[in-house]
Design a protein around this motif. Structure first.
Motif, PDB file in Angstrom:
ATOM      1  N   LYS A 132      10.144  51.766  68.052  1.00  0.00           N
ATOM      2  CA  LYS A 132       9.665  52.460  68.752  1.00  0.00           C
ATOM      3  C   LYS A 132       9.843  52.063  70.700  1.00  0.00           C
ATOM      4  CE  LYS A 132       6.646  56.561  68.563  1.00  0.00           C
ATOM      5  NZ  LYS A 132       5.564  56.956  68.690  1.00  0.00           N
ATOM      6  N   ALA A 133       9.468  50.907  70.742  1.00  0.00           N
ATOM      7  CA  ALA A 133       9.505  50.481  72.058  1.00  0.00           C
ATOM      8  C   ALA A 133      10.682  50.530  72.856  1.00  0.00           C
ATOM      9  CB  ALA A 133       8.351  49.383  72.453  1.00  0.00           C
ATOM     10  N   ASP A 134      11.793  49.981  72.055  1.00  0.00           N
ATOM     11  CA  ASP A 134      12.990  49.721  72.293  1.00  0.00           C
ATOM     12  C   ASP A 134      13.446  51.393  72.390  1.00  0.00           C
ATOM     13  OD1 ASP A 134      15.467  48.413  72.884  1.00  0.00           O
ATOM     14  OD2 ASP A 134      15.856  48.665  71.059  1.00  0.00           O
ATOM     15  N   SER A 135      12.954  51.856  71.399  1.00  0.00           N
ATOM     16  CA  SER A 135      13.818  53.200  71.701  1.00  0.00           C
ATOM     17  C   SER A 135      13.182  53.995  72.668  1.00  0.00           C
ATOM     18  CB  SER A 135      13.639  54.081  70.402  1.00  0.00           C
ATOM     19  OG  SER A 135      12.397  54.139  70.226  1.00  0.00           O
ATOM     20  N   MET A 136      12.117  53.636  72.669  1.00  0.00           N
ATOM     21  CA  MET A 136      11.991  54.734  74.394  1.00  0.00           C
ATOM     22  C   MET A 136      11.782  53.776  75.842  1.00  0.00           C
ATOM     23  SD  MET A 136       8.264  55.046  73.050  1.00  0.00           S
ATOM     24  CE  MET A 136       7.362  56.181  74.483  1.00  0.00           C
ATOM     25  N   GLY A 137      12.691  53.050  76.069  1.00  0.00           N
ATOM     26  CA  GLY A 137      12.491  52.558  77.086  1.00  0.00           C
ATOM     27  C   GLY A 137      11.902  51.236  77.103  1.00  0.00           C
ATOM     28  N   ILE A 138      12.576  49.923  77.543  1.00  0.00           N
ATOM     29  CA  ILE A 138      11.228  48.835  77.567  1.00  0.00           C
ATOM     30  C   ILE A 138      10.867  48.413  78.769  1.00  0.00           C
ATOM     31  CG2 ILE A 138      10.734  46.109  77.276  1.00  0.00           C
ATOM     32  CD1 ILE A 138      11.729  46.223  75.013  1.00  0.00           C
ATOM     33  N   ALA A 139       9.747  48.637  79.628  1.00  0.00           N
ATOM     34  CA  ALA A 139       9.514  48.759  81.456  1.00  0.00           C
ATOM     35  C   ALA A 139      10.004  47.061  81.631  1.00  0.00           C
ATOM     36  CB  ALA A 139       8.410  49.091  81.435  1.00  0.00           C
ATOM     37  N   LYS A 140      11.046  46.319  82.532  1.00  0.00           N
ATOM     38  CA  LYS A 140      10.977  45.849  82.905  1.00  0.00           C
ATOM     39  C   LYS A 140       9.148  45.146  83.602  1.00  0.00           C
ATOM     40  CE  LYS A 140      15.443  46.307  85.189  1.00  0.00           C
ATOM     41  NZ  LYS A 140      15.913  46.480  86.456  1.00  0.00           N
ATOM     42  N   SER A 141       8.746  45.903  83.519  1.00  0.00           N
ATOM     43  CA  SER A 141       7.031  44.909  83.908  1.00  0.00           C
ATOM     44  C   SER A 141       6.590  45.600  83.001  1.00  0.00           C
ATOM     45  CB  SER A 141       7.189  44.825  85.739  1.00  0.00           C
ATOM     46  OG  SER A 141       5.875  44.709  85.763  1.00  0.00           O
ATOM     47  N   GLY A 142       4.997  45.552  82.808  1.00  0.00           N
ATOM     48  CA  GLY A 142       4.063  45.522  82.247  1.00  0.00           C
ATOM     49  C   GLY A 142       2.853  45.594  82.617  1.00  0.00           C
ATOM     50  N   TYR A 143       2.122  44.975  84.158  1.00  0.00           N
ATOM     51  CA  TYR A 143       0.707  44.245  84.644  1.00  0.00           C
ATOM     52  C   TYR A 143       1.008  43.944  85.786  1.00  0.00           C
ATOM     53  CZ  TYR A 143       0.195  42.226  79.784  1.00  0.00           C
ATOM     54  OH  TYR A 143       0.513  42.199  78.829  1.00  0.00           O
ATOM     55  N   VAL A 144       0.164  44.471  86.802  1.00  0.00           N
ATOM     56  CA  VAL A 144       0.136  44.727  87.959  1.00  0.00           C
ATOM     57  C   VAL A 144      -1.895  43.995  88.535  1.00  0.00           C
ATOM     58  CG1 VAL A 144       1.405  46.754  88.419  1.00  0.00           C
ATOM     59  CG2 VAL A 144      -1.669  46.690  88.486  1.00  0.00           C
ATOM     60  N   MET A 145      -1.757  44.308  89.188  1.00  0.00           N
ATOM     61  CA  MET A 145      -2.848  42.926  89.617  1.00  0.00           C
ATOM     62  C   MET A 145      -3.994  44.028  89.533  1.00  0.00           C
ATOM     63  SD  MET A 145      -3.181  39.476  89.188  1.00  0.00           S
ATOM     64  CE  MET A 145      -5.032  39.691  90.332  1.00  0.00           C
ATOM     65  N   GLU A 146      -5.054  43.949  89.580  1.00  0.00           N
ATOM     66  CA  GLU A 146      -5.862  44.565  89.697  1.00  0.00           C
ATOM     67  C   GLU A 146      -7.430  43.439  90.531  1.00  0.00           C
ATOM     68  OE1 GLU A 146      -8.700  46.781  89.623  1.00  0.00           O
ATOM     69  OE2 GLU A 146      -7.757  48.743  89.505  1.00  0.00           O
ATOM     70  N   ARG A 147      -8.246  43.787  90.837  1.00  0.00           N
ATOM     71  CA  ARG A 147      -9.076  42.491  91.721  1.00  0.00           C
ATOM     72  C   ARG A 147      -9.095  41.858  91.413  1.00  0.00           C
ATOM     73  NH1 ARG A 147     -14.500  47.261  93.120  1.00  0.00           N
ATOM     74  NH2 ARG A 147     -13.240  48.791  94.295  1.00  0.00           N
ATOM     75  N   VAL A 148      -9.419  40.774  90.449  1.00  0.00           N
ATOM     76  CA  VAL A 148      -9.801  39.798  90.104  1.00  0.00           C
ATOM     77  C   VAL A 148      -8.676  38.907  88.978  1.00  0.00           C
ATOM     78  CG1 VAL A 148     -12.364  39.775  90.737  1.00  0.00           C
ATOM     79  CG2 VAL A 148     -11.297  40.412  88.447  1.00  0.00           C
ATOM     80  N   LEU A 149      -8.536  40.485  87.548  1.00  0.00           N
ATOM     81  CA  LEU A 149      -7.526  40.338  86.775  1.00  0.00           C
ATOM     82  C   LEU A 149      -6.035  40.708  86.633  1.00  0.00           C
ATOM     83  CD1 LEU A 149      -9.796  39.653  83.591  1.00  0.00           C
ATOM     84  CD2 LEU A 149      -8.541  37.297  85.008  1.00  0.00           C
TER      85      LEU A 149
END
Length: 530
Positions: A246-263
């Motif tokens: 399902k993730a593949d059919s929806m299109g897998i994003a190149k990035s899945g994270y950003v930095m919050e304040r400490v993590l």
């Protein structure tokens, strides 16, 4: 003749009294049953009915649509034990004293976490206070048979569910996560192993269904407290494959994270293991709802569905994303405390409606008593109000502040802070340096939403009220750590940015790979630490 009249009169009186007794007995027997379903770590947007396009939850979605959805429903804490204690007692966390998950380190012991934080967290109450009359005890005292299954995490021996009003306790111990994982053997002294590889979530649902069947002719209060969807996130190969595709059919994003304040924090819902875990929880909800219907109880059972805190987007196992809400479990923003909050009451004309009035999980206690036509206990559920008027389609003329107090550091990156929400405004007070943030609700609480400069006077009023309330309930506060090392803290942060963030991105893509192979029992398949 006179004797016959007297006899006839006596027979009539006895007949009337008999009918009255019968009516009273029937009325007693028609008291509503209560089924309370609590999910661990389920985020507000982890359901189809609340906006997820990735996770599939048809049973919970149907339940929400058959009941009333409170779109501004909150947990009393951003982590589990305090929130659960608030459900059981009807009190905010600063009042009952359980302000962190039971087992978290405090004082100088906090340094062993090597987080290099500015403050040392205060001590907190380590078990549900015996002097409190829990919701279970309240219903038991009125003749209800009480049942608990699943996660407890409100104290150890002497403070188990059976010590706080539950007649039956299945799997409820001091642990906050399933010691044996989600597949048997469970390694739980309160839950016997039956079949190797049996799923824990489904087992708890089946135990609850069995209880319902055995007590269909009585009146019961059943509390189903899933260990899911807490770590370790595990599922079957079949469900992993379904959600990977399902993730593949929806299109897998190149990035899945950003930095919050400490993590780092997750920004996409595409974890196929977590998807399977959520769906199994939904399957389990279907089992207990079917049990109500099969036993002819669905028209006389109030059903509650909620979560204890926000979805885990950071720190523990980075399982889900709560966007557009900011943060998640352990965080002070909306993603950490706003929850699915559904109440189904058969026969109400408001079924299928959505209510925006801000509510919190301390409200369940008085609401359920009220809907069961039982007397309220305002000296116990001091921080809860009955939502009965709203459920019946009426207005609730209550202007009350909501308070949160978390003087600790979250494992997920949250900061020690206290919150007041009132009249469409939310103020967050940070204990590290006394700074404050002000948000005008409704708000998804992105960085640009902080309006404290524009509304300084309102912020001051809210801050004064918040600090006065904390003093009134004798809240505990963190203290400055004299051994704080700023250089060590900055070094840790740089390592998180340069090493942890890219590793998380790699792990995310590995789990989505067709060649991914988890451990045989799925323990450790996606468990990370900060």
């Amino acid at each position: 003749m006179r004797i016959k009249k007297i006899i006839c009169l006596c027979l009539i009186v006895l007949s009337v009294l008999g009918c009255q007794n019968k009516e009273e007995t029937q009325k007693e027997n028609t008291k509503p049953n209560i089924l309370f379903i609590l999910v661990d770590d389920l985020g507000y947007h982890d359901l189809g009915v609340t906006g997820s396009t990735f996770y599939e939850t048809p049973n919970v979605d149907a339940l929400a649509k058959q009941g009333v959805m409170f779109t501004n429903g909150y947990a009393a804490s951003r982590v589990c034990s305090p929130s659960r204690a608030s459900i059981m007692t009807g009190k905010f966390t600063a009042r009952h004293g359980i302000t962190d998950w039971i087992g978290a380190k405090t004082g100088e012991a906090w340094r062993s976490r090597q987080r290099y934080d500015k403050l040392l967290p205060p001590a907190y109450v380590m078990q549900l206070p015996q002097e409190d009359i829990t919701m279970a005890e309240a219903f038991k005292s009125k003749g209800y048979k009480t049942f608990f299954a699943g996660k407890w995490h409100l104290g150890g021996e002497g403070s188990y569910p059976e010590d706080h009003g539950f007649d039956i306790n299945i799997a409820g111990i001091e642990a906050g996560s399933p010691k044996g994982g989600f597949f048997s053997p469970f390694n739980n002294p309160k839950l016997k192993n039956k079949l190797d590889g049996e799923n824990l979530t489904l087992r708890l649902a089946n135990e609850t269904a069995d209880f319902i069947a055995k007590h269909k002719d009585s009146t019961f209060f059943a509390f189903l407290s899933f260990y899911a969807v807490h770590a370790p996130i595990q599922t079957t190969a079949g469900k992993w494959g379904k959600y990977r595709d399902k993730a593949d059919s929806m299109g897998i994003a190149k990035s899945g994270y950003v930095m919050e304040r400490v993590l780092p924090i997750r920004t996409v819902q595409d974890n196929p293991i977590y998807g399977g875990l959520v769906e199994t929880m939904d399957d389990a909800v279907g089992i207990v709802l079917k049990a109500l219907k099969d036993n002819g109880l669905d028209d006389n059972t109030i059903v509650v569905f909620t979560s204890d805190n926000g979805g885990v987007a950071s720190g523990d196992h980075y399982a889900t994303s709560n966007l557009p809400l900011r943060g998640g479990k352990g965080y002070q923003w909306e993603g950490g405390i706003r929850e699915p909050y559904f109440i189904k009451i058969p026969g109400l004309k408001t079924a299928g409606s959505a209510i925006e009035f801000p509510v919190i999980n301390t409200d369940f206690y008085p609401t359920l008593l009220d809907m069961a036509n039982l007397p309220l206990a305002p000296q116990q559920h001091k921080d809860g109000i009955s939502l009965k008027p709203l459920l019946e389609g009426k207005k609730l003329n209550v202007n009350r502040p909501l308070f949160w107090h978390y003087p600790h550091y979250g494992n997920q990156g949250g900061e020690p802070a206290s919150i007041i929400q009132k009249e469409g405004w939310k103020l967050i007070h940070y204990w590290e340096d006394g700074r404050e943030e002000l948000f005008q609700l409704p708000s998804e609480e992105k960085d640009s939403d902080n309006v404290i400069v524009q509304y300084a006077e309102r912020a001051n009023d809210l801050s004064t009220e918040l600090l006065a309330w904390l003093t009134e309930v004798d809240a505990g506060y963190p203290i400055k750590d004299e051994a704080f090392d700023l250089d060590a803290r900055n070094k840790r942060l740089q390592n998180i940015i340069s090493e942890k963030l890219p590793n998380l991105e790699k792990q995310r893509l590995d789990v989505l790979s067709q060649t991914f192979k988890p451990n045989k029992d799925w323990w450790g398949s996606q468990v990370t630490t900060d």
